[in-house]
Design an enzyme around this catalytic site. Structure first.
Site, PDB file in Angstrom:
ATOM      1  N   LYS A 542       0.869  -1.173   0.000  1.00 46.59           N
ATOM      2  CA  LYS A 542       0.000   0.000   0.000  1.00 46.59           C
ATOM      3  C   LYS A 542       0.908   1.225   0.000  1.00 46.59           C
ATOM      4  CE  LYS A 542      -1.836  -1.552   3.921  1.00 46.59           C
ATOM      5  NZ  LYS A 542      -3.251  -1.466   3.767  1.00 46.59           N
ATOM      6  N   LYS A 548      -0.296   4.182   8.293  1.00 49.71           N
ATOM      7  CA  LYS A 548      -0.452   2.788   7.840  1.00 49.71           C
ATOM      8  C   LYS A 548       0.523   1.854   8.561  1.00 49.71           C
ATOM      9  CE  LYS A 548      -2.085   4.252   3.259  1.00 49.71           C
ATOM     10  NZ  LYS A 548      -3.414   3.657   2.985  1.00 49.71           N
ATOM     11  N   THR A 650      -8.916  -0.871   0.697  1.00 51.26           N
ATOM     12  CA  THR A 650      -9.520  -1.783  -0.276  1.00 51.26           C
ATOM     13  C   THR A 650      -8.582  -2.958  -0.527  1.00 51.26           C
ATOM     14  OG1 THR A 650      -8.709  -0.216  -1.932  1.00 51.26           O
ATOM     15  CG2 THR A 650     -11.075  -0.222  -1.505  1.00 51.26           C
ATOM     16  N   LYS A 654      -9.100  -7.200  -1.184  1.00 57.70           N
ATOM     17  CA  LYS A 654      -8.477  -7.987  -2.266  1.00 57.70           C
ATOM     18  C   LYS A 654      -7.779  -9.225  -1.692  1.00 57.70           C
ATOM     19  CE  LYS A 654      -7.974  -3.631  -4.630  1.00 57.70           C
ATOM     20  NZ  LYS A 654      -7.147  -2.415  -4.743  1.00 57.70           N
TER      21      LYS A 654
HETATM   22  C1  26V Z   1      -4.826  14.097  -1.700  1.00 54.23           C
HETATM   23  C2  26V Z   1      -3.975  14.739  -2.563  1.00 54.23           C
HETATM   24  C3  26V Z   1      -3.426  16.010  -2.142  1.00 54.23           C
HETATM   25  C4  26V Z   1      -2.413  16.584  -3.031  1.00 54.23           C
HETATM   26  C5  26V Z   1      -2.347  16.183  -4.423  1.00 54.23           C
HETATM   27  C6  26V Z   1      -2.752  14.822  -4.760  1.00 54.23           C
HETATM   28  C7  26V Z   1      -3.678  14.177  -3.802  1.00 54.23           C
HETATM   29  C8  26V Z   1      -4.264  12.979  -4.127  1.00 54.23           C
HETATM   30  C9  26V Z   1      -5.126  12.348  -3.250  1.00 54.23           C
HETATM   31  C10 26V Z   1      -5.403  12.908  -2.030  1.00 54.23           C
HETATM   32  C11 26V Z   1      -6.365  12.286  -1.056  1.00 54.23           C
HETATM   33  C12 26V Z   1      -6.268  10.877  -0.975  1.00 54.23           C
HETATM   34  C13 26V Z   1      -7.363  10.299  -0.135  1.00 54.23           C
HETATM   35  C14 26V Z   1      -7.396   8.810  -0.300  1.00 54.23           C
HETATM   36  O1  26V Z   1      -6.776   8.264  -1.186  1.00 54.23           O
HETATM   37  N1  26V Z   1      -8.137   8.137   0.526  1.00 54.23           N
HETATM   38  C15 26V Z   1      -8.235   6.698   0.466  1.00 54.23           C
HETATM   39  O2  26V Z   1      -9.415   6.377  -0.230  1.00 54.23           O
HETATM   40  C16 26V Z   1      -9.616   4.982  -0.349  1.00 54.23           C
HETATM   41  C17 26V Z   1     -10.842   4.777  -1.205  1.00 54.23           C
HETATM   42  O3  26V Z   1     -11.974   5.244  -0.554  1.00 54.23           O
HETATM   43  C18 26V Z   1      -9.752   4.362   1.021  1.00 54.23           C
HETATM   44  O4  26V Z   1      -9.896   2.971   0.884  1.00 54.23           O
HETATM   45  C19 26V Z   1      -8.535   4.673   1.872  1.00 54.23           C
HETATM   46  O5  26V Z   1      -8.734   4.204   3.180  1.00 54.23           O
HETATM   47  C20 26V Z   1      -8.289   6.167   1.895  1.00 54.23           C
HETATM   48  O6  26V Z   1      -7.071   6.458   2.548  1.00 54.23           O
END
Ligand code: 26V
Length: 811
Positions: A542, A548, A650, A654
């Site tokens: 991950k 994590k 997720t 898997k």
């Molecule tokens: C934030 C940013 C900030 C700067 C630029 C790029 C970027 C890209 C993504 C994010 C937020 C990411 C949030 C995220 O990935 N959350 C995850 O979402 C999954 C699907 O719902 C979930 O299974 C994970 O627990 C969660 O951490």
């Protein structure tokens, strides 16, 4: 053609000659891939067109899933699977002398995402098409996906991911569907015929050009569209240069700045600050995607008041939130609607999913940046905020609460607040996550709009993660319970009756061993390390992030190493700890943890004594295609985040679907897994989320106490900085140690360490009884159907979007 092997072979060879002028013995694996891809594209052309045509005639409601990320991975194998052609093609190619796996490996991963959020979007597209919903993706065609990771001397080095270098067989450039997106400029306000008219002047225009990728559903013929936008210059270079004021160099500068909009995907960085280019990307996606869907809607010739009945627009996290003011702008400035009506239409059209509880990950933009880049959109955000706060004050809500929920506050635009206020549904991604949103992070909003909040636990597509990644297991399942689980994944429950069947258990163990052998071979070929296929494959793959807790895992490995060195003659079950993780390029601590894992791996694997019982692998460049190799080979799945931090996870699902047993905390969707599996089939440890919250709120945890109370902890922490087996990386590892001891261990690594180590011992004992282990593994697989994204999407469809499947009949 694909259903008949002989016909397939003939047309394949014909295509090879006519397109590439090559015969079978001259062709490379890359050629075979290209021809296969183009054959599929041709083959589905009619279904794709028909799906679009039916949508238009039947006037069915369309779902548009807006996401800055779609972590698709490879498409060839999954497309063949969904078209029901996998076996014919595999056999046909084999007769022509080619192995389909080798051909599939030619395809670069479409890595247009960071991790969970982007992969979820890709799983959802697969389920939408397979369940016959008219649901499309809307995203950005980044020239460079998430960086490629190389490990050099144990350190992560980032390289650009030039995934389009050799072209992309799946995409179709649709220049005829391009739209204009505008940035900067100044808003002029005029009164015309008693109406206020807003015009933006001196703005900079760019073209958004769509590239359409077919999303092929399983079985029955629906082909949806993933529309990815690319930025191109919108001025005629001849005209610009002839105009005189603009020199050739200015043109080149403009064109470079335009193309930079869709140049690369931003890595999800914990220390990320609002970057102008990222804001540009977000608005680019929102404006282009909206214009395109509104064009389609307009073909229905209905008033815009009916938009919410015909269109559902979903935003994947807050990244596409600008869609809300953008829709208001289009409705008011271009379609002549007044504020109230435009607001009613907008808030009945948009729904929003939150994916994080980490406060540092909640998006905020400096007001000044939004005002300058998007002047008219900013005015609308100001007005939304003014009306929202005004109505709260009118309702007697205190000023204190109002400033907590305001959209504009302390010079920042709070995107989650805008998303909640401007949509009709807000959902979390697992039961616990949604409860924490309601009771903590978004509490004041939940009190204002309780009916808006709902839970949709994440899911994964069993077509990619079971049928494609683990074909042997899929065949065994179908032989045992029939094939209905493929379209009704909850029917996997039927496997539970086999949990005590010794023959079935043996088959499960054999399949797992074969998958382990395949992974072992890959590792040997990549890293030259021999791993024991009979050792426990214990996997944590991950993104690398403090919460994590990959750190807890590797500290525990150091502890096991110490135990082996102290008592070499004690018999132990051999273990292979497998890690895969990318760290954000600017996240220093995370990168140091990667280095630590590699240093420990090196020491352990080279130790003649310890390496008999212990191996550690760090697999470079974790990606969707690597996940498909690793996950089917896992015995133990590490889901060990600090409780209350992982929104859902997720990967956990898997692994479960592939028969691994989970060691985990009660966090995210692990809670729901545990509800189904119980203590017999899952290894739980650690603080509960309420306990973690209490510590944050009221204090009471001193990490130094753990250090002084537990010799095992003291020893590994001291080994980070002292002479000894893992020496000498004092500067880097010193910071890791400081984060645990001097900064009081934000993620409770030391607090949970002893409990974790104890549970790992229980696992070792459980593994010795291989039949009982196989039985638990069967129970895990049986219950995993619950986490198919088909179930999740059905719930989004009925409870949020109000859409039903629409069958496409192809004649
Ligand atoms: C934030 C940013 C900030 C700067 C630029 C790029 C970027 C890209 C993504 C994010 C937020 C990411 C949030 C995220 O990935 N959350 C995850 O979402 C999954 C699907 O719902 C979930 O299974 C994970 O627990 C969660 O951490």
């Amino acid at each position: 053609m694909f259903n008949n092997k002989e016909l397939f072979k003939v047309s394949f060879q014909e295509q090879l000659i006519s397109r590439l002028g090559k015969s079978m013995d001259e062709a490379t694996a890359g050629d075979i891939y290209k021809i296969l891809g183009s054959l599929i594209r041709e083959n589905i052309g009619r279904d794709w067109a028909e799906s679009n045509r039916i949508s238009n005639i039947q006037k069915e409601k369309q779902v548009y899933y807006f996401s800055m990320e779609f972590l698709i991975g490879r498409l060839l194998g999954n497309n063949l699977l969904n078209l029901g052609m996998l076996n014919t093609v595999r056999e046909g190619l084999a007769e022509l002398g080619w192995d389909l796996d080798e051909v599939e490996a030619q395809e670069p991963d479409a890595g247009l995402g960071n991790g969970g959020l982007g992969r979820l979007a890709a799983c959802f597209l697969d389920s939408l098409a397979s369940l016959q919903y008219a649901g499309h993706g809307c995203g950005i065609r980044y020239k460079y996906g998430l960086f490629e990771q190389k490990i050099v001397d144990g350190h992560q080095v980032e390289l650009p991911d030039d995934w389009l270098q050799r072209g992309n067989v799946w995409e179709e450039r649709r220049a005829d569907k391009k739209v204009e997106v505008s940035f900067w400029g100044r808003v002029e306000v005029e009164e015309q015929d008693g109406k206020t008219v807003f015009t933006t002047v001196n703005d900079e225009k760019v073209w958004a050009v769509p590239y359409d990728v077919p999303v092929i559903g399983y079985g029955d013929g629906r082909v949806n569209t993933l529309r990815l936008w690319s930025a191109e210059s919108a001025v005629d270079p001849v005209k610009m240069v002839q105009d005189g004021q603009n020199s050739y160099y200015q043109f080149l500068e403009y064109s470079r700045s335009v193309e930079s909009i869709s140049e690369f995907l931003y890595p999800d960085d914990s220390g990320y600050e609002g970057k102008l280019l990222r804001l540009k990307q977000q608005y680019f996606l929102c404006s282009a995607g909206l214009q395109s869907l509104l064009r389609t809607f307009e073909k229905l010739e209905l008033p815009y008041s009916e938009l919410p009945e015909k269109v559902s627009v979903h935003i994947n996290d807050t990244h596409p939130t600008l869609l809300i003011p953008e829709l208001m702008r289009i409705l008011m400035d271009h379609k002549g609607y007044g504020w109230e009506e435009a607001w009613d239409i907008t808030t009945r059209t948009v729904s929003y999913t939150n994916h994080t509880l980490l406060s540092e990950a909640l998006e905020k933009w400096p007001e000044g940046m939004v005002r300058e880049l998007l002047p008219r959109v900013y005015m609308i955000i100001e007005e939304i905020n003014k009306r929202f706060c005004g109505s709260l004050l009118e309702d007697g809500i205190s000023q204190e609460v109002v400033s907590q929920v305001a959209i504009l506050e302390s010079g920042q635009v709070k995107m989650a607040h805008l998303a909640i206020v401007g949509s009709y549904s807000v959902n979390g991604v697992a039961g616990l996550h949604t409860e924490l949103l309601k009771s903590d992070v978004m509490k004041p909003f939940y009190e204002l709009y309780p009916e808006r909040f709902n839970n949709k636990t994440n899911g994964i597509t069993h077509r990619r993660w079971l049928m494609h990644a683990n074909p042997e297991l899929s065949s065994l399942i179908s032989e045992s319970i029939g094939t209905s689980w493929i379209t009704s994944p909850h029917k996997l429950l039927g496997l539970e009756t086999f949990k005590d069947d010794a023959v079935f258990q043996q088959k499960i163990m054999d399949i797992k061993r074969n998958n382990k052998l395949r992974l072992a071979e890959y590792v040997h070929q990549k890293q030259g390390i021999a791993v024991d296929p009979d050792s426990i494959f214990d996997v944590q793959v991950k993104r690398l992030h403090g919460y994590k807790r990959q750190l807890m895992n590797i500290l525990h490995v150091m502890h096991l190493y110490n135990e082996i060195k102290d008592n070499p003659n004690v018999e132990r079950v051999p273990r292979t700890f497998i890690f895969g993780a990318k760290a954000a390029p600017g996240y220093y601590l995370a990168k140091s943890i990667i280095k630590l894992i590699n240093v420990v791996a090196d020491v352990v694997n080279k130790d003649p004594q310890a390496s008999q019982q212990l191996k550690v692998l760090f697999l470079e460049n974790y990606s969707v295609s690597l996940a498909e190799k690793i996950i089917p080979a896992a015995n133990v799945s590490e889901q060990i985040s600090t409780a209350g931090k992982e929104a859902s996870g997720t990967g956990n699902m898997k692994f479960m679907m592939n028969g691994a047993l989970t060691i985990g905390t009660l966090d995210g969707a692990n809670v729901e897994m545990f509800d189904m599996l119980g203590n017999d089939n899952m290894f739980l440890f650690g603080l509960r989320s309420e306990e973690v919250l209490d510590y944050y709120r009221y204090g009471g945890y001193l990490s130094r106490d753990m250090y002084s109370q537990h010799e095992e902890i003291r020893r590994v922490l001291d080994q980070l900085i002292s002479e000894g087996p893992f020496c000498c990386h004092e500067r880097e590892f010193g910071l890791i140690r400081q984060s645990l001891l001097d900064h009081n261990d934000e993620f409770f690594v030391l607090r949970d360490f002893m409990d974790y180590a104890a549970k790992q011992k229980v696992i070792e004992q459980a593994y010795i009884n291989s039949q009982a282990w196989a039985s638990k593994s069967i129970v895990n697989i049986a219950h995993s159907g619950h986490f198919s994204s088909d179930c999740t999407i059905n719930r989004y469809a009925s409870e949020i979007w109000d859409v039903a499947p629409v069958k496409v009949e192809i004649y």
